[in-house]
Design an enzyme around this catalytic site. Structure first.
Site, mmCIF file in Angstrom:
data_model
loop_
_atom_site.group_PDB
_atom_site.id
_atom_site.type_symbol
_atom_site.label_atom_id
_atom_site.label_comp_id
_atom_site.label_asym_id
_atom_site.label_seq_id
_atom_site.Cartn_x
_atom_site.Cartn_y
_atom_site.Cartn_z
ATOM 1 N N ARG A 50 0.852 -1.200 0.000
ATOM 2 C CA ARG A 50 0.000 0.000 0.000
ATOM 3 C C ARG A 50 0.879 1.239 0.000
ATOM 4 N NH1 ARG A 50 -1.271 1.720 4.553
ATOM 5 N NH2 ARG A 50 -2.060 -0.224 5.448
ATOM 6 N N TYR A 107 -16.938 15.831 -15.476
ATOM 7 C CA TYR A 107 -17.413 14.443 -15.493
ATOM 8 C C TYR A 107 -18.464 14.274 -14.383
ATOM 9 C CZ TYR A 107 -17.477 9.487 -14.375
ATOM 10 O OH TYR A 107 -17.883 8.215 -14.073
ATOM 11 N N ASP A 181 -7.903 18.648 -14.373
ATOM 12 C CA ASP A 181 -8.192 17.287 -14.823
ATOM 13 C C ASP A 181 -7.850 17.249 -16.310
ATOM 14 O OD1 ASP A 181 -9.331 14.961 -15.844
ATOM 15 O OD2 ASP A 181 -10.942 14.940 -14.362
ATOM 16 N N LYS A 206 -8.443 6.167 -19.220
ATOM 17 C CA LYS A 206 -8.790 6.678 -20.541
ATOM 18 C C LYS A 206 -7.576 6.640 -21.477
ATOM 19 C CE LYS A 206 -12.824 7.462 -18.671
ATOM 20 N NZ LYS A 206 -12.725 6.945 -17.336
HETATM 21 O O1 P1T Z 1 -13.602 6.388 -13.968
HETATM 22 P P1 P1T Z 1 -12.426 6.900 -13.198
HETATM 23 O O2 P1T Z 1 -11.135 6.269 -13.587
HETATM 24 O O3 P1T Z 1 -12.664 6.920 -11.719
HETATM 25 O O4 P1T Z 1 -12.223 8.427 -13.657
HETATM 26 C C1 P1T Z 1 -13.128 9.434 -13.363
HETATM 27 C C2 P1T Z 1 -13.026 10.536 -14.392
HETATM 28 C C3 P1T Z 1 -12.343 11.686 -14.070
HETATM 29 N N1 P1T Z 1 -12.206 12.704 -14.952
HETATM 30 C C4 P1T Z 1 -12.735 12.632 -16.181
HETATM 31 C C5 P1T Z 1 -12.596 13.786 -17.101
HETATM 32 C C6 P1T Z 1 -13.442 11.482 -16.570
HETATM 33 O O5 P1T Z 1 -13.947 11.451 -17.804
HETATM 34 C C7 P1T Z 1 -13.595 10.406 -15.659
HETATM 35 C C8 P1T Z 1 -14.353 9.170 -16.015
HETATM 36 N N2 P1T Z 1 -15.230 9.327 -17.079
HETATM 37 C C9 P1T Z 1 -16.035 8.364 -17.612
HETATM 38 C C10 P1T Z 1 -16.111 7.121 -17.120
HETATM 39 C C11 P1T Z 1 -16.856 8.780 -18.759
HETATM 40 O O6 P1T Z 1 -17.375 7.935 -19.502
HETATM 41 O O7 P1T Z 1 -16.972 9.996 -18.965
#
Ligand code: P1T
Length: 388
Positions: A50, A107, A181, A206
């Site tokens: 961790r 998001y 972000d 992503k």
């Molecule tokens: O899904 P996660 O890895 O927890 O990420 C969150 C997140 C944060 N910032 C942006 C700009 C994002 O697009 C996302 C996650 N977005 C999707 C799952 C979506 O389909 O838009």
């Protein structure tokens, strides 16, 4: 002296020297929770996974190199089990009573974390149109501690002038932190730390991971004192990625530059096609000269990315019909993988903003344009749009 390499070389090598124990060229998956100690407290630098793990550390060093504005003064990277885990950990820097000013298009999960979880712990949130630095400056309060910028935003692809906003915020008070972000752009297209931000957050799920096979997140940090605080929080909270997930993300990152070139080229072609389609009311893509953020995007981004949104003349019913009619574009949440995806944010990724000031148009369709052959992609959209 450490040699300075270009971005594309760092994608493949940063943090990933051949394994010192075996010579393995590819960083091994150190699938272990704990590490033998020669005597109490005498370790080889790792005591519990961790706190730290060699595969995760390779990913963290690689991410830091990719977002470093100046390789002589490297940034610091921390990896998390998801993008939201990274955001949540960063937000632990904010104390009850303090204020976070955020983009009014984010998001849906980020909004949900702010509005439905962290607000209950006494943190104040307000949302502003980050395309106008004047509005951002005017919305700062004496208790503002963090400005949260998403750019391009999800799903409206709004563009923030990171440099101008950072300058204005820091002039107002150097104590206010700026986080970006950078998920939609990826570090290949945009590097916010060099534009004045203190932190970059990614959903590595992503473009960084790039193959829709792993969920992860990251914070990249400009300043050592902030890094040390966040490294403490990472261990104290524990939302870390496992070694397998760290390895998959590292594996994906190697081709980021090639992928982003193709994502951007394909999205530009798709945008051009959709603009001329009679069923389409509006195409939202920062690469189009008609996009209100085009000039800022041109200044801050190498290319315009693989995400685009479209509003159909037939509104919400047409949106639902379109996403159910494509055959190559898969109807799914998420984005940034090699395969093309399509979705209706109001019903899917952004359902949690319904009824709030951040509500997205019901008829908006979001496309994550993959790296397939462009003719196949356009043919698929053509046959799907013909069903409307
Ligand atoms: O899904 P996660 O890895 O927890 O990420 C969150 C997140 C944060 N910032 C942006 C700009 C994002 O697009 C996302 C996650 N977005 C999707 C799952 C979506 O389909 O838009």
């Amino acid at each position: 002296m450490q040699k300075i390499f270009h971005f594309e070389t760092n994608l493949i090598h940063a943090g990933q020297a051949p394994d010192s124990a075996t010579g393995a060229v590819i960083t091994p998956i150190y699938q272990t929770s704990t590490y033998a100690q020669e005597a109490v407290g005498v370790t080889k630098g790792f005591d519990y996974s961790r706190s730290d793990n060699p595969t995760r550390q390779a990913l963290e060093h690689c991410l830091a190199a990719l977002e470093s504005p100046d390789q002589n003064h490297p940034a610091y990277g921390l990896a998390f089990s998801s993008g939201l885990a990274a955001t949540d950990t960063l937000l632990r820097l904010i104390k009850p009573g303090e204020h976070v000013l955020a983009s009014n298009d984010v998001y849906g999960g980020t909004f949900r974390l702010f509005d439905k979880v962290l607000k209950d712990y006494g943190i104040q949130f307000s949302f502003v149109d980050i395309t106008d630095p004047n509005l951002v400056a005017a919305a700062l309060r004496p208790e503002t501690r963090l400005v949260w910028i998403e750019t391009p935003t999800n799903p409206l692809l709004k563009i923030a002038d990171i440099a101008e906003i950072s300058k204005r915020v820091k002039a107002h008070s150097p104590q206010i932190l700026v986080a970006v972000d950078n998920t939609f752009a990826s570090p290949y297209l945009q590097q916010p730390l060099g534009l004045g931000a203190d932190f970059v957050v990614h959903s590595t799920t992503k473009y960084l991971g790039g193959h829709s096979d792993v969920v992860g997140g990251a914070i990249i940090i400009k300043d050592k004192a902030h890094y040390e605080k966040l490294k403490f929080l990472q261990n104290a909270i524990g939302a870390v990625p496992g070694p397998q997930d760290s390895w998959l993300t590292l594996r994906g990152i190697k081709t980021l530059a090639l992928r982003m070139e193709r994502h951007s080229a394909n999205a530009a072609e798709v945008a051009k096609y959709l603009v001329n389609h009679p069923a389409v009311e509006r195409v939202i893509y920062p690469g189009l000269e008609s996009h209100p953020g085009h000039l800022v995007a041109k200044k801050h981004m190498k290319l315009f990315g693989g995400m685009l949104s479209v509003i159909l003349k037939g509104g919400a019913p047409a949106a639902k019909k379109l996403v159910e009619a494509t055959k190559l574009f898969t109807l799914a949440e998420s984005l940034g993988g090699v395969e093309s995806l399509i979705e209706v944010p109001a019903l899917m990724t952004h359902a949690s903003v319904a009824g709030s000031a951040l509500e997205v148009p019901a008829g908006l369709v979001r496309l994550s344009v993959g790296i397939e052959n462009i003719e196949d992609l356009i043919q698929d959209l053509d046959q799907a749009l013909a069903t409307l």
